[in-house]
Design a protein around this motif. Structure first.
Motif, PDB file in Angstrom:
ATOM      1  N   GLN A   6       1.200   6.851   0.850  1.00 11.05           N
ATOM      2  CA  GLN A   6       1.298   7.454  -0.479  1.00 11.05           C
ATOM      3  C   GLN A   6       0.403   6.765  -1.510  1.00 11.05           C
ATOM      4  O   GLN A   6       0.315   7.195  -2.641  1.00 11.05           O
ATOM      5  CB  GLN A   6       2.741   7.414  -1.005  1.00 11.05           C
ATOM      6  N   SER A   7      -0.246   5.689  -1.105  1.00  9.23           N
ATOM      7  CA  SER A   7      -1.065   4.910  -2.035  1.00  9.23           C
ATOM      8  C   SER A   7      -2.541   5.212  -1.837  1.00  9.23           C
ATOM      9  O   SER A   7      -2.949   5.800  -0.838  1.00  9.23           O
ATOM     10  CB  SER A   7      -0.823   3.420  -1.816  1.00  9.23           C
ATOM     11  N   GLU A   8      -3.336   4.775  -2.811  1.00  5.48           N
ATOM     12  CA  GLU A   8      -4.792   4.863  -2.710  1.00  5.48           C
ATOM     13  C   GLU A   8      -5.254   3.562  -2.061  1.00  5.48           C
ATOM     14  O   GLU A   8      -5.263   2.513  -2.702  1.00  5.48           O
ATOM     15  CB  GLU A   8      -5.384   5.032  -4.118  1.00  5.48           C
ATOM     16  N   VAL A   9      -5.581   3.631  -0.775  1.00  8.43           N
ATOM     17  CA  VAL A   9      -5.949   2.437  -0.023  1.00  8.43           C
ATOM     18  C   VAL A   9      -7.321   2.657   0.622  1.00  8.43           C
ATOM     19  O   VAL A   9      -7.568   3.697   1.238  1.00  8.43           O
ATOM     20  CB  VAL A   9      -4.909   2.108   1.073  1.00  8.43           C
ATOM     21  N   TYR A  10      -8.195   1.657   0.452  1.00  9.34           N
ATOM     22  CA  TYR A  10      -9.511   1.680   1.082  1.00  9.34           C
ATOM     23  C   TYR A  10      -9.611   0.486   2.019  1.00  9.34           C
ATOM     24  O   TYR A  10      -9.210  -0.623   1.658  1.00  9.34           O
ATOM     25  CB  TYR A  10     -10.621   1.604   0.026  1.00  9.34           C
ATOM     26  N   VAL A  11     -10.124   0.731   3.213  1.00  7.11           N
ATOM     27  CA  VAL A  11     -10.248  -0.339   4.200  1.00  7.11           C
ATOM     28  C   VAL A  11     -11.714  -0.697   4.398  1.00  7.11           C
ATOM     29  O   VAL A  11     -12.600   0.154   4.252  1.00  7.11           O
ATOM     30  CB  VAL A  11      -9.607   0.042   5.559  1.00  7.11           C
ATOM     31  N   PHE A  12     -11.951  -1.964   4.711  1.00  6.90           N
ATOM     32  CA  PHE A  12     -13.282  -2.438   5.088  1.00  6.90           C
ATOM     33  C   PHE A  12     -13.266  -2.603   6.594  1.00  6.90           C
ATOM     34  O   PHE A  12     -12.452  -3.356   7.134  1.00  6.90           O
ATOM     35  CB  PHE A  12     -13.604  -3.779   4.413  1.00  6.90           C
ATOM     36  N   GLU A  13     -14.170  -1.888   7.260  1.00 13.70           N
ATOM     37  CA  GLU A  13     -14.218  -1.906   8.713  1.00 13.70           C
ATOM     38  C   GLU A  13     -15.560  -2.429   9.178  1.00 13.70           C
ATOM     39  O   GLU A  13     -16.603  -2.028   8.650  1.00 13.70           O
ATOM     40  CB  GLU A  13     -13.999  -0.471   9.202  1.00 13.70           C
ATOM     41  N   ALA A  14     -15.540  -3.340  10.142  1.00 12.01           N
ATOM     42  CA  ALA A  14     -16.769  -3.853  10.754  1.00 12.01           C
ATOM     43  C   ALA A  14     -16.551  -3.866  12.267  1.00 12.01           C
ATOM     44  O   ALA A  14     -15.507  -4.334  12.737  1.00 12.01           O
ATOM     45  CB  ALA A  14     -17.063  -5.263  10.250  1.00 12.01           C
ATOM     46  N   ASP A  15     -17.498  -3.324  13.012  1.00 12.19           N
ATOM     47  CA  ASP A  15     -17.382  -3.246  14.478  1.00 12.19           C
ATOM     48  C   ASP A  15     -16.058  -2.607  14.904  1.00 12.19           C
ATOM     49  O   ASP A  15     -15.367  -3.118  15.786  1.00 12.19           O
ATOM     50  CB  ASP A  15     -17.550  -4.630  15.123  1.00 12.19           C
ATOM     51  N   LYS A  16     -15.705  -1.523  14.242  1.00 11.80           N
ATOM     52  CA  LYS A  16     -14.488  -0.738  14.534  1.00 11.80           C
ATOM     53  C   LYS A  16     -13.198  -1.529  14.365  1.00 11.80           C
ATOM     54  O   LYS A  16     -12.153  -1.166  14.906  1.00 11.80           O
ATOM     55  CB  LYS A  16     -14.573  -0.113  15.931  1.00 11.80           C
ATOM     56  N   MET A  17     -13.252  -2.618  13.596  1.00 10.91           N
ATOM     57  CA  MET A  17     -12.055  -3.421  13.335  1.00 10.91           C
ATOM     58  C   MET A  17     -11.879  -3.563  11.831  1.00 10.91           C
ATOM     59  O   MET A  17     -12.814  -3.960  11.135  1.00 10.91           O
ATOM     60  CB  MET A  17     -12.182  -4.807  13.981  1.00 10.91           C
ATOM     61  N   ILE A  18     -10.691  -3.231  11.340  1.00 14.58           N
ATOM     62  CA  ILE A  18     -10.415  -3.388   9.911  1.00 14.58           C
ATOM     63  C   ILE A  18     -10.292  -4.880   9.608  1.00 14.58           C
ATOM     64  O   ILE A  18      -9.526  -5.593  10.256  1.00 14.58           O
ATOM     65  CB  ILE A  18      -9.135  -2.634   9.516  1.00 14.58           C
ATOM     66  N   GLN A  19     -11.078  -5.342   8.625  1.00 13.52           N
ATOM     67  CA  GLN A  19     -11.091  -6.757   8.261  1.00 13.52           C
ATOM     68  C   GLN A  19     -10.514  -7.004   6.868  1.00 13.52           C
ATOM     69  O   GLN A  19     -10.325  -8.148   6.481  1.00 13.52           O
ATOM     70  CB  GLN A  19     -12.511  -7.317   8.333  1.00 13.52           C
ATOM     71  N   GLY A  20     -10.258  -5.939   6.122  1.00 15.35           N
ATOM     72  CA  GLY A  20      -9.698  -6.099   4.786  1.00 15.35           C
ATOM     73  C   GLY A  20      -9.386  -4.753   4.180  1.00 15.35           C
ATOM     74  O   GLY A  20      -9.770  -3.713   4.718  1.00 15.35           O
ATOM     75  N   PHE A  21      -8.667  -4.799   3.061  1.00 15.12           N
ATOM     76  CA  PHE A  21      -8.337  -3.562   2.370  1.00 15.12           C
ATOM     77  C   PHE A  21      -7.970  -3.842   0.921  1.00 15.12           C
ATOM     78  O   PHE A  21      -7.673  -4.975   0.543  1.00 15.12           O
ATOM     79  CB  PHE A  21      -7.198  -2.808   3.074  1.00 15.12           C
ATOM     80  N   VAL A  22      -8.009  -2.783   0.121  1.00 19.01           N
ATOM     81  CA  VAL A  22      -7.569  -2.851  -1.272  1.00 19.01           C
ATOM     82  C   VAL A  22      -6.608  -1.693  -1.495  1.00 19.01           C
ATOM     83  O   VAL A  22      -6.839  -0.584  -1.010  1.00 19.01           O
ATOM     84  CB  VAL A  22      -8.761  -2.805  -2.264  1.00 19.01           C
ATOM     85  N   GLY A  23      -5.523  -1.970  -2.211  1.00 22.71           N
ATOM     86  CA  GLY A  23      -4.549  -0.948  -2.559  1.00 22.71           C
ATOM     87  C   GLY A  23      -4.526  -0.739  -4.058  1.00 22.71           C
ATOM     88  O   GLY A  23      -4.520  -1.705  -4.823  1.00 22.71           O
ATOM     89  N   LEU A  24      -4.537   0.533  -4.468  1.00 24.70           N
ATOM     90  CA  LEU A  24      -4.572   0.884  -5.891  1.00 24.70           C
ATOM     91  C   LEU A  24      -3.437   1.828  -6.248  1.00 24.70           C
ATOM     92  O   LEU A  24      -2.994   2.624  -5.423  1.00 24.70           O
ATOM     93  CB  LEU A  24      -5.877   1.611  -6.229  1.00 24.70           C
ATOM     94  N   ASN A  25      -3.034   1.741  -7.506  1.00 23.60           N
ATOM     95  CA  ASN A  25      -2.111   2.688  -8.097  1.00 23.60           C
ATOM     96  C   ASN A  25      -2.735   3.034  -9.446  1.00 23.60           C
ATOM     97  O   ASN A  25      -2.608   2.264 -10.394  1.00 23.60           O
ATOM     98  CB  ASN A  25      -0.730   2.049  -8.246  1.00 23.60           C
ATOM     99  N   ASP A  26      -3.468   4.125  -9.508  1.00 19.40           N
ATOM    100  CA  ASP A  26      -4.306   4.485 -10.658  1.00 19.40           C
ATOM    101  C   ASP A  26      -5.314   3.359 -10.905  1.00 19.40           C
ATOM    102  O   ASP A  26      -6.162   3.120 -10.070  1.00 19.40           O
ATOM    103  CB  ASP A  26      -3.468   4.787 -11.906  1.00 19.40           C
ATOM    104  N   GLU A  27      -5.173   2.655 -12.050  1.00 17.45           N
ATOM    105  CA  GLU A  27      -6.109   1.563 -12.354  1.00 17.45           C
ATOM    106  C   GLU A  27      -5.503   0.181 -12.088  1.00 17.45           C
ATOM    107  O   GLU A  27      -6.065  -0.833 -12.475  1.00 17.45           O
ATOM    108  CB  GLU A  27      -6.585   1.676 -13.805  1.00 17.45           C
ATOM    109  N   TYR A  28      -4.358   0.160 -11.422  1.00 16.12           N
ATOM    110  CA  TYR A  28      -3.689  -1.104 -11.104  1.00 16.12           C
ATOM    111  C   TYR A  28      -3.998  -1.481  -9.655  1.00 16.12           C
ATOM    112  O   TYR A  28      -3.761  -0.692  -8.734  1.00 16.12           O
ATOM    113  CB  TYR A  28      -2.181  -0.972 -11.302  1.00 16.12           C
ATOM    114  N   ILE A  29      -4.534  -2.682  -9.475  1.00 16.99           N
ATOM    115  CA  ILE A  29      -4.809  -3.177  -8.121  1.00 16.99           C
ATOM    116  C   ILE A  29      -3.529  -3.802  -7.582  1.00 16.99           C
ATOM    117  O   ILE A  29      -3.059  -4.826  -8.085  1.00 16.99           O
ATOM    118  CB  ILE A  29      -5.942  -4.228  -8.122  1.00 16.99           C
TER     119      ILE A  29
END
Length: 141
Positions: free
Chosen positions: A46-69
């Motif tokens: 239900q959240s705005e989540v972006y993942v950082f993927e390298a070599d088909k493996m997720i290495q990090g992510f950021v979760g947002l709620n509008d302008e709140y990290i």
């Protein structure tokens, strides 16, 4: 590459969330993070989540709620490799301002956000943990 969270990513992302919180927030009981693990997994789709993927493996992510990290999390083995900055720059391109809360005892995170242009706006107490935290703010120039 950065992309939106997919349902198949949730276990890996939740694992990074838990391990990162346990390490960065040594001053908060491990049980606090472990008891919130399932709730976090449920909230992710239900959240705005972006993942950082390298070599088909997720290495990090950021979760947002509008302008709140809600948080930026990078796997232990990939910390200090620029992934957090990469994720932050990605969302800075999408928003005109951002805010977040960070525990005062998390000096590493505070200095990262200050280096990235965030300023401390106010001090508060996180009711759930009893820890002091800062609200930090970034605005596009």
């Amino acid at each position: 590459m950065i992309r939106k969270l997919l349902n198949g990513d949730i276990d890996r992302v939740a694992d990074i969330w838990l391990k990162t919180n346990l390490k960065a927030h040594y001053f908060i009981s491990n049980q606090y993070w472990k008891s919130n693990y399932e709730l976090v997994k449920e909230m992710m789709p239900q959240s705005e989540v972006y993942v950082f993927e390298a070599d088909k493996m997720i290495q990090g992510f950021v979760g947002l709620n509008d302008e709140y990290i809600e948080g930026i999390f990078v796997s232990d083995e990939m910390q200090s490799c620029g992934i957090g900055k990469f994720l932050l720059d990605y969302i800075k391109d999408k928003k005109v301002s951002l805010r977040l809360n960070v525990y005062q005892k998390n000096a590493r995170a505070i200095s990262f956000y200050q280096r990235e242009g965030f300023i401390i706006q106010c001090e508060d107490l996180d009711e759930a943990t009893g820890e002091k935290e800062y609200t930090m703010l970034w605005k596009r120039k």
